[in-house]
Scaffold this motif. Structure first.
Motif, PDB file in Angstrom:
ATOM      1  N   ALA A 140       8.299   5.985  44.258  1.00  7.27           N
ATOM      2  CA  ALA A 140       6.794   5.665  43.996  1.00  7.27           C
ATOM      3  C   ALA A 140       6.261   7.064  43.595  1.00  7.27           C
ATOM      4  O   ALA A 140       5.296   7.098  42.945  1.00  7.27           O
ATOM      5  N   LEU A 141       6.757   8.201  44.021  1.00  9.27           N
ATOM      6  CA  LEU A 141       6.344   9.393  43.642  1.00  9.27           C
ATOM      7  C   LEU A 141       6.888   9.857  42.308  1.00  9.27           C
ATOM      8  O   LEU A 141       6.810  10.945  42.179  1.00  9.27           O
ATOM      9  N   GLY A 142       7.824   9.255  41.890  1.00  4.91           N
ATOM     10  CA  GLY A 142       8.480   9.585  40.470  1.00  4.91           C
ATOM     11  C   GLY A 142       9.868  10.021  40.601  1.00  4.91           C
ATOM     12  O   GLY A 142      10.298  10.373  39.549  1.00  4.91           O
ATOM     13  N   ALA A 143      10.559   9.915  41.872  1.00  2.00           N
ATOM     14  CA  ALA A 143      11.898  10.398  41.604  1.00  2.00           C
ATOM     15  C   ALA A 143      12.794   9.383  40.761  1.00  2.00           C
ATOM     16  O   ALA A 143      12.819   8.128  40.751  1.00  2.00           O
ATOM     17  N   ARG A 144      13.599   9.968  39.875  1.00  2.00           N
ATOM     18  CA  ARG A 144      14.463   9.163  39.009  1.00  2.00           C
ATOM     19  C   ARG A 144      16.014   9.303  39.504  1.00  2.00           C
ATOM     20  O   ARG A 144      16.947   8.660  39.034  1.00  2.00           O
ATOM     21  N   LYS A 145      16.263  10.538  40.176  1.00  2.00           N
ATOM     22  CA  LYS A 145      17.587  10.984  40.309  1.00  2.00           C
ATOM     23  C   LYS A 145      17.478  11.209  41.952  1.00  2.00           C
ATOM     24  O   LYS A 145      16.913  12.245  42.309  1.00  2.00           O
ATOM     25  N   VAL A 146      18.269  10.962  42.783  1.00  2.00           N
ATOM     26  CA  VAL A 146      18.387  10.846  44.117  1.00  2.00           C
ATOM     27  C   VAL A 146      19.764  11.336  44.730  1.00  2.00           C
ATOM     28  O   VAL A 146      20.695  10.499  44.440  1.00  2.00           O
ATOM     29  N   LEU A 147      19.952  12.436  45.495  1.00  2.00           N
ATOM     30  CA  LEU A 147      21.337  12.868  46.023  1.00  2.00           C
ATOM     31  C   LEU A 147      21.028  12.635  47.485  1.00  2.00           C
ATOM     32  O   LEU A 147      20.263  13.362  48.152  1.00  2.00           O
ATOM     33  N   VAL A 148      21.856  11.916  48.171  1.00  2.00           N
ATOM     34  CA  VAL A 148      21.939  11.594  49.711  1.00  2.00           C
ATOM     35  C   VAL A 148      23.007  12.339  50.313  1.00  2.00           C
ATOM     36  O   VAL A 148      23.926  12.329  49.879  1.00  2.00           O
ATOM     37  N   TYR A 149      22.687  13.078  51.222  1.00  2.00           N
ATOM     38  CA  TYR A 149      23.524  13.740  52.000  1.00  2.00           C
ATOM     39  C   TYR A 149      23.556  13.148  53.664  1.00  2.00           C
ATOM     40  O   TYR A 149      22.441  12.794  54.153  1.00  2.00           O
ATOM     41  N   GLY A 150      24.891  12.539  54.352  1.00  2.00           N
ATOM     42  CA  GLY A 150      24.750  12.365  55.468  1.00  2.00           C
ATOM     43  C   GLY A 150      26.275  12.496  56.008  1.00  2.00           C
ATOM     44  O   GLY A 150      27.122  13.200  55.524  1.00  2.00           O
ATOM     45  N   TRP A 151      26.513  11.821  57.130  1.00  2.00           N
ATOM     46  CA  TRP A 151      27.698  11.805  57.971  1.00  2.00           C
ATOM     47  C   TRP A 151      28.281  10.362  57.818  1.00  2.00           C
ATOM     48  O   TRP A 151      27.578   9.538  57.756  1.00  2.00           O
ATOM     49  N   CYS A 152      29.681  10.377  57.837  1.00  2.00           N
ATOM     50  CA  CYS A 152      30.292   9.101  57.858  1.00  2.00           C
ATOM     51  C   CYS A 152      31.413   9.245  58.742  1.00  2.00           C
ATOM     52  O   CYS A 152      31.887  10.616  59.036  1.00  2.00           O
ATOM     53  N   GLY A 153      32.148   8.148  59.285  1.00  2.00           N
ATOM     54  CA  GLY A 153      33.199   8.037  59.912  1.00  2.00           C
ATOM     55  C   GLY A 153      34.386   7.683  58.904  1.00  2.00           C
ATOM     56  O   GLY A 153      34.266   7.240  57.854  1.00  2.00           O
ATOM     57  N   PRO A 191      35.358   3.693  48.466  1.00  2.00           N
ATOM     58  CA  PRO A 191      34.338   2.991  48.890  1.00  2.00           C
ATOM     59  C   PRO A 191      34.173   2.986  50.614  1.00  2.00           C
ATOM     60  O   PRO A 191      35.091   3.593  51.136  1.00  2.00           O
ATOM     61  N   VAL A 192      33.147   2.747  50.686  1.00  2.00           N
ATOM     62  CA  VAL A 192      32.731   2.811  52.301  1.00  2.00           C
ATOM     63  C   VAL A 192      32.144   1.049  52.606  1.00  2.00           C
ATOM     64  O   VAL A 192      31.732   0.462  51.995  1.00  2.00           O
ATOM     65  N   TRP A 193      31.883   1.238  53.935  1.00  2.00           N
ATOM     66  CA  TRP A 193      31.467   0.051  54.805  1.00  2.00           C
ATOM     67  C   TRP A 193      30.185   0.609  55.520  1.00  2.00           C
ATOM     68  O   TRP A 193      30.217   1.549  56.126  1.00  2.00           O
ATOM     69  N   SER A 194      28.926  -0.032  55.102  1.00  2.00           N
ATOM     70  CA  SER A 194      27.785   0.376  55.661  1.00  2.00           C
ATOM     71  C   SER A 194      27.311  -0.647  56.855  1.00  2.00           C
ATOM     72  O   SER A 194      27.385  -1.858  56.473  1.00  2.00           O
ATOM     73  N   THR A 195      27.017  -0.010  58.042  1.00  2.00           N
ATOM     74  CA  THR A 195      26.518  -1.108  58.927  1.00  2.00           C
ATOM     75  C   THR A 195      25.663  -0.363  60.153  1.00  2.00           C
ATOM     76  O   THR A 195      25.667   0.907  60.075  1.00  2.00           O
ATOM     77  N   VAL A 215      32.834   4.649  57.074  1.00  2.00           N
ATOM     78  CA  VAL A 215      31.842   3.972  57.539  1.00  2.00           C
ATOM     79  C   VAL A 215      30.499   4.747  57.701  1.00  2.00           C
ATOM     80  O   VAL A 215      30.716   5.943  58.304  1.00  2.00           O
ATOM     81  N   ASP A 216      29.474   4.158  57.157  1.00  2.00           N
ATOM     82  CA  ASP A 216      28.083   5.028  57.470  1.00  2.00           C
ATOM     83  C   ASP A 216      27.171   3.798  57.766  1.00  2.00           C
ATOM     84  O   ASP A 216      27.555   2.796  58.165  1.00  2.00           O
TER      85      ASP A 216
END
Length: 171
Positions: free
Chosen positions: A11-24, A82-86, A108-109
């Motif tokens: 909504a604020l105008g982002a067109r490219k988003v990079l997500v960082y997190g942890w996974c198993g 590929p990952v599984w999100s739950t 898994v994330d």
């Protein structure tokens, strides 16, 4: 919360988003401290169904490949797949893990598929990078997020992703 934050960024105008997190990790080849770039995912969380799109939401291929180019050029090793999100925290069963392993799901994330589905629905580019924090592929769960080596890698990758964001903004 992740989808709400993404919707706000869009909504604020982002067109490219990079997500960082942890996974198993769901496979032996991907150890704690490995960087995993999800290509697509199997939704198991509760948000994806509210956004129409592909059955298995995916990263923006262009943005993910640009991120891979950045990592390769900067000597940062990674795996892609590929990952599984739950959103069922610590609810991975032996049967479910065997099913996912047979499908060659690597991690898994908790939110990748929801975020990828929103990005597709809103027509923006989104890619993710996950640092493997624990192994779920053995007989017992192995948590690595308290290890000093993991914390150092998390800090290193966080810093590199800030640089990557600048690089990706110019591409």
């Amino acid at each position: 919360m992740a989808v709400m934050a993404l919707e706000k960024l869009i909504a604020l105008g982002a067109r490219k988003v990079l997500v960082y997190g942890w996974c198993g990790s769901l496979c032996k080849d991907i150890e704690i401290g490995t960087l995993l770039l999800p290509t697509w995912g199997i939704p198991g969380e509760g948000t994806s169904s509210y956004y129409p799109g592909r059955e298995n939401p995916a990263s923006s291929e262009t943005l993910r490949m640009d991120l891979e180019t950045y990592f390769t050029a900067n000597g940062i090793s990674y795996s892609s797949g590929p990952v599984w999100s739950t959103d069922g925290v610590y609810r991975e069963t032996t049967d479910k893990l065997a099913e996912l392993s047979a499908k060659q799901i690597m991690g898994v994330d908790m939110e990748f598929t929801a975020l990828a589905r929103v990005a597709e629905f809103r027509n923006i580019d989104l890619a993710a990078a996950f640092l493997v924090s624990d192994n779920l592929w053995g007989e017992k769960w192995v948590a690595g997020f308290h290890q000093e080596a993991f914390r150092k890698m998390n800090k290193h990758i966080s810093t590199k992703l800030l640089d990557a964001a600048q690089f990706l903004n110019q591409v």
